[in-house]
Design a protein around this motif. Structure first.
Motif, PDB file in Angstrom:
ATOM      1  N   SER A   1       0.826  -1.200   0.000  1.00  0.00           N
ATOM      2  CA  SER A   1       0.000   0.000   0.000  1.00  0.00           C
ATOM      3  C   SER A   1       0.864   1.254   0.000  1.00  0.00           C
ATOM      4  N   ARG A   2       1.908   1.205   0.836  1.00  0.00           N
ATOM      5  CA  ARG A   2       2.781   2.372   0.878  1.00  0.00           C
ATOM      6  C   ARG A   2       3.468   2.602  -0.461  1.00  0.00           C
ATOM      7  N   LYS A   3       3.875   1.503  -1.073  1.00  0.00           N
ATOM      8  CA  LYS A   3       4.540   1.625  -2.369  1.00  0.00           C
ATOM      9  C   LYS A   3       3.589   2.199  -3.410  1.00  0.00           C
ATOM     10  N   GLY A   4       2.360   1.649  -3.404  1.00  0.00           N
ATOM     11  CA  GLY A   4       1.388   2.167  -4.361  1.00  0.00           C
ATOM     12  C   GLY A   4       1.098   3.638  -4.124  1.00  0.00           C
ATOM     13  N   GLY A   5       0.965   4.018  -2.799  1.00  0.00           N
ATOM     14  CA  GLY A   5       0.745   5.415  -2.490  1.00  0.00           C
ATOM     15  C   GLY A   5       1.904   6.284  -2.938  1.00  0.00           C
ATOM     16  N   GLY A   6       3.130   5.756  -2.785  1.00  0.00           N
ATOM     17  CA  GLY A   6       4.296   6.519  -3.213  1.00  0.00           C
ATOM     18  C   GLY A   6       4.301   6.759  -4.712  1.00  0.00           C
ATOM     19  N   ILE A   7       3.943   5.734  -5.490  1.00  0.00           N
ATOM     20  CA  ILE A   7       3.899   5.886  -6.945  1.00  0.00           C
ATOM     21  C   ILE A   7       2.814   6.886  -7.336  1.00  0.00           C
TER      22      ILE A   7
ATOM     23  N   SER B   1       1.572   9.244  -5.466  1.00  0.00           N
ATOM     24  CA  SER B   1       2.008  10.579  -5.037  1.00  0.00           C
ATOM     25  C   SER B   1       3.020  11.170  -6.019  1.00  0.00           C
ATOM     26  N   PHE B   2       3.911  10.309  -6.533  1.00  0.00           N
ATOM     27  CA  PHE B   2       4.906  10.793  -7.495  1.00  0.00           C
ATOM     28  C   PHE B   2       4.228  11.293  -8.762  1.00  0.00           C
ATOM     29  N   PHE B   3       3.275  10.519  -9.285  1.00  0.00           N
ATOM     30  CA  PHE B   3       2.618  10.940 -10.519  1.00  0.00           C
ATOM     31  C   PHE B   3       1.752  12.174 -10.305  1.00  0.00           C
ATOM     32  N   ARG B   4       1.173  12.315  -9.109  1.00  0.00           N
ATOM     33  CA  ARG B   4       0.429  13.539  -8.819  1.00  0.00           C
ATOM     34  C   ARG B   4       1.382  14.727  -8.765  1.00  0.00           C
TER      35      ARG B   4
ATOM     36  N   THR C   1       6.238  21.782 -10.047  1.00  0.00           N
ATOM     37  CA  THR C   1       7.065  20.985 -10.943  1.00  0.00           C
ATOM     38  C   THR C   1       7.226  21.679 -12.284  1.00  0.00           C
ATOM     39  N   LEU C   2       6.149  22.292 -12.746  1.00  0.00           N
ATOM     40  CA  LEU C   2       6.196  22.959 -14.042  1.00  0.00           C
ATOM     41  C   LEU C   2       7.052  24.220 -13.978  1.00  0.00           C
ATOM     42  N   ASP C   3       6.799  25.075 -12.976  1.00  0.00           N
ATOM     43  CA  ASP C   3       7.569  26.301 -12.829  1.00  0.00           C
ATOM     44  C   ASP C   3       7.201  26.920 -11.487  1.00  0.00           C
TER      45      ASP C   3
ATOM     46  N   THR D   1      15.640  27.875  -7.253  1.00  0.00           N
ATOM     47  CA  THR D   1      14.538  27.089  -7.823  1.00  0.00           C
ATOM     48  C   THR D   1      15.016  25.828  -8.529  1.00  0.00           C
ATOM     49  N   ILE D   2      16.323  25.740  -8.821  1.00  0.00           N
ATOM     50  CA  ILE D   2      16.843  24.567  -9.519  1.00  0.00           C
ATOM     51  C   ILE D   2      17.197  23.498  -8.504  1.00  0.00           C
ATOM     52  N   GLU D   3      16.411  22.438  -8.500  1.00  0.00           N
ATOM     53  CA  GLU D   3      16.617  21.304  -7.607  1.00  0.00           C
ATOM     54  C   GLU D   3      16.572  20.033  -8.439  1.00  0.00           C
ATOM     55  N   THR D   4      17.419  19.090  -8.119  1.00  0.00           N
ATOM     56  CA  THR D   4      17.528  17.870  -8.928  1.00  0.00           C
ATOM     57  C   THR D   4      16.199  17.130  -9.011  1.00  0.00           C
ATOM     58  N   ALA D   5      15.491  17.007  -7.887  1.00  0.00           N
ATOM     59  CA  ALA D   5      14.235  16.268  -7.886  1.00  0.00           C
ATOM     60  C   ALA D   5      13.210  16.922  -8.804  1.00  0.00           C
ATOM     61  N   ARG D   6      13.132  18.254  -8.774  1.00  0.00           N
ATOM     62  CA  ARG D   6      12.175  18.940  -9.636  1.00  0.00           C
ATOM     63  C   ARG D   6      12.568  18.788 -11.106  1.00  0.00           C
ATOM     64  N   THR D   7      13.848  18.878 -11.394  1.00  0.00           N
ATOM     65  CA  THR D   7      14.296  18.745 -12.783  1.00  0.00           C
ATOM     66  C   THR D   7      14.006  17.353 -13.323  1.00  0.00           C
ATOM     67  N   VAL D   8      14.193  16.327 -12.505  1.00  0.00           N
ATOM     68  CA  VAL D   8      13.890  14.956 -12.931  1.00  0.00           C
ATOM     69  C   VAL D   8      12.399  14.813 -13.228  1.00  0.00           C
ATOM     70  N   LYS D   9      11.564  15.351 -12.355  1.00  0.00           N
ATOM     71  CA  LYS D   9      10.121  15.263 -12.577  1.00  0.00           C
ATOM     72  C   LYS D   9       9.699  16.057 -13.815  1.00  0.00           C
ATOM     73  N   TYR D  10      10.358  17.172 -14.034  1.00  0.00           N
ATOM     74  CA  TYR D  10      10.077  17.951 -15.242  1.00  0.00           C
ATOM     75  C   TYR D  10      10.430  17.141 -16.495  1.00  0.00           C
ATOM     76  N   GLY D  11      11.548  16.403 -16.425  1.00  0.00           N
ATOM     77  CA  GLY D  11      11.932  15.546 -17.540  1.00  0.00           C
ATOM     78  C   GLY D  11      10.939  14.426 -17.777  1.00  0.00           C
TER      79      GLY D  11
END
Length: 650
Positions: free
Chosen positions: A6-12, A14-17, A24-26, A388-398
């Motif tokens: 359940s936690r894994k599914g929630g994590g996935i 949450s990531f897609f949300r 994430t966009l700007d 504003t430049i953070e690795t996690a945000r840039t990965v999600k933007y990609g």
């Protein structure tokens, strides 16, 4: 196992949300432009959505604050669970699949008109389907995407090598403000000397890579580009101050026309002008023309660079009146300026060098398509890395870019609207529903083919450490206002127009008849430039003037039906605005079909077919009803954003 799963599914989930979170966009969408971005404070704020944005708003600025509509009780009550919106969900469930089916049905090989356009199709990667590659702009982007993806990795790697071999910046010693404490952004403090060293380190690389990039892209034509840049730089730095603005505009507008009329100034033609009797010189010019790089038609791609030339000259011109100003004198942290301050505060006099100008004008990640960033902002971000430049945000933007690319690919595999339009179809053989939805999806393909390069090159820039504005705020189908649509389409260009044309011309005011007349002239001047900048063709001028013409009903309606008179009838006012939104959408579709798809003659044929018989009138009535439902959902999306302290003004 179940809890972990359940936690894994929630994590996935949450990531897609989070992929579709505005942050994430700007981050510009959730932080007012006058407020420095502060990730430490945002993380401490809690939930990452409503709370932190309200905190941002409370710190100042109007651009990201609550809209006046959020103060009404009608706006503050979510409607997502009301019977009205359950009816809208039902409409969506029926209409959207039907829309896709109509476009898919006329794209099947069994369609009797398939033979007319099948030559525009190519083998696809979806089993049993071909792909529509009739659009040259997207086709070129698609073919070059693997090479460009390698370049996104190669360019930062080259910068790392450059930093190691050429420059080695010492460890930071103190904050820019002279104290030893950390900066508000939570990053290690950096001294002014460190910031200057970082600027020299990055701009020296940008200059050298720009020269190499130009030669690879355009071959010997790189000399022509450098000559234009040199002339533009001389206008800013040699002419008396009072002549700089006029000379800048005359030079750059003439360059737009000359690039088009002279076909990129071929060396052979130049040689013939210099000496008509010298066949040897002409042959040498032809030899130079034969080495045009991988993009010989450099002039087609130069329009975006024109904007940067104007930006440098006018930023330099305005800096002459602010020689003594600096962030420290204004008691600001230069390492964490707000975006408004990065754009408005002039760079240091020494920063307006030809060396920095070339690095800015030919900055590789943004050279071909943008987004557009001002010279002042470029220098500020080179001196201090944006918070504003953070690795996690840039990965999600990609990841979000990849999902958008996948959407485009699937659309082109199943709906051949571009190929159908390319084949000069007999529109009389299509039903009103087919014509209308083919046109509608054609606009979506135009939107996607522009969105994808903009996001790809912005992703490259983020990887490299520069944060330019996001060009597309909303989906093309999430717009009901002509004014707001313009703000959200090619946003960095819109902001450029505001800074360098619209505001210097005096802006607009419709409070008096004289002000309204002057405002209309201002809009016409702005959109005449916009049209000519896109392409020197009559259909683009018609498109630009149509946009201005379609602004007027919305502006006049705002004066005729002011919100304050409907405060006791918010639902009735919302319905009235929905009707106006339907008319706006129809006008926007018409204007963009003229400018970017079928032209004025094609629009006339489509309208004659749709409105020419009883079945067409029935369809347009049903379509307007569906648009009304969609616009009510758009209203609620914006009301939901307002409840979280966000006003994107579109």
């Amino acid at each position: 196992m179940a809890p972990n799963g359940s936690r894994k599914g929630g994590g996935i989930l949450s990531f897609f949300r989070s992929l579709y979170d505005l942050d994430t966009l700007d981050t510009r969408f959730t932080t007012p432009s006058s407020v420095p971005y502060n990730p430490v404070a945002l993380a401490a704020a809690g939930d990452g959505n409503g709370k932190r944005r309200e905190d941002n708003h409370s710190r100042g600025g109007n651009s990201g604050g609550l809209d006046k509509r959020a103060s009404s009780s009608d706006t503050n009550r979510p409607r997502w669970g009301t019977p009205e919106f359950f009816l809208y969900y039902l409409v969506f469930a029926m209409v959207i699949p039907y829309m896709f089916w109509i476009a898919y049905d006329v794209s099947r090989p069994s369609d009797p008109r398939y033979y007319k356009y099948h030559r525009w199709l190519s083998p696809g990667w979806v089993p049993g389907r071909k792909i529509d590659v009739s659009d040259a702009q997207y086709g070129n982007f698609r073919r070059n995407l693997p090479v460009m993806a390698l370049l996104v990795l190669f360019h930062p790697l080259c910068r790392k090598v450059w930093d190691t071999v050429v420059y080695r910046v010492a460890a930071p010693s103190q904050s820019p403000l002279g104290s030893g404490r950390s900066s508000p952004a939570g990053r290690p403090p950096a001294s002014p000397e460190m910031a200057d060293a970082r600027l020299r380190q990055r701009t020296s690389f940008d200059f050298c890579f720009a020269i190499l990039y130009l030669v690879i892209l355009h071959g010997f034509s790189a000399l022509k580009i450098l000559a234009i840049l040199g002339a533009n730089y001389q206008i800013a730095t040699v002419l008396p101050k009072k002549y700089i603005p006029a000379a800048t505009w005359v030079f750059n507008i003439c360059t737009l026309f000359a690039n088009e009329l002279c076909d990129g100034y071929r060396f052979r033609n130049i040689a013939m002008l210099v000496s008509a009797d010298s066949s040897l010189l002409a042959r040498f010019g032809a030899w130079l023309d034969s080495y045009g790089g991988i993009q010989p038609r450099w002039a087609v791609l130069f329009n975006i660079t024109i904007l940067r030339l104007v930006s440098f000259n006018l930023d330099y011109y305005w800096s002459l009146d602010n020689r003594g100003s600096s962030p420290i004198e204004k008691q600001l942290d230069p390492a964490n300026l707000s975006e408004k301050d990065r754009v408005a505060i002039p760079a240091a006099p020494a920063d307006y060098s030809f060396f920095n100008f070339v690095g800015y004008a030919i900055y590789a990640p943004l050279y071909l398509t943008g987004p557009i960033i001002t010279f002042n902002d470029y220098i500020s971000q080179q001196r201090y890395k944006p918070a504003t430049i953070e690795t996690a945000r840039t990965v999600k933007y990609g990841v979000r870019f990849f999902l958008t690319l996948l959407s485009m690919e699937l659309l082109l595999h199943y709906d051949y609207v571009g190929a159908i339009s390319k084949a000069n179809p007999d529109w009389s053989s299509y039903t009103p529903a087919q014509i209308s939805l083919l046109s509608y999806f054609n606009l979506h393909i135009i939107w996607l083919k522009l969105l994808l390069p903009w996001r790809f090159f912005r992703l490259w820039s983020l990887v490299d450490g520069i944060d330019p504005p996001e060009n597309m705020l909303r989906c093309v189908s999430d717009n009901y206002s002509t004014l707001s649509f313009w703000r959200s389409w090619h946003r960095s260009y819109y902001r450029w127009l505001l800074r360098y044309i619209y505001i210097p011309l005096g802006g607009s005011s419709f409070a008096t008849w004289r002000g309204a007349a002057r405002s209309i002239v201002t809009y016409l001047m702005v959109f005449t430039f916009v049209a000519l900048w896109h392409d020197i063709k009559m259909r683009m001028l018609i498109w630009g003037w149509l946009i201005v013409f379609f602004f007027l009903p919305e502006i006049l309606a705002g004066y005729a039906f002011p919100r304050r008179r409907w405060e006791n009838r918010p639902t009735a006012y919302r319905m009235l605005c929905g009707v106006g939104g339907v008319l706006n959408v129809l006008m926007m579709i018409s204007a963009n079909l003229v400018g970017f798809a079928v032209g004025l003659d094609g629009l006339e044929v489509i309208l004659r077919k749709v409105l020419g018989d009883y079945s067409g009138l029935i369809f347009i009535t049903v379509a307007c009803s569906a648009l009304f439902v969609g616009i009510q959902v758009m209203f609620e999306i914006r009301a939901s954003e307002a409840r979280r302290g966000i006003n994107m003004k579109c």
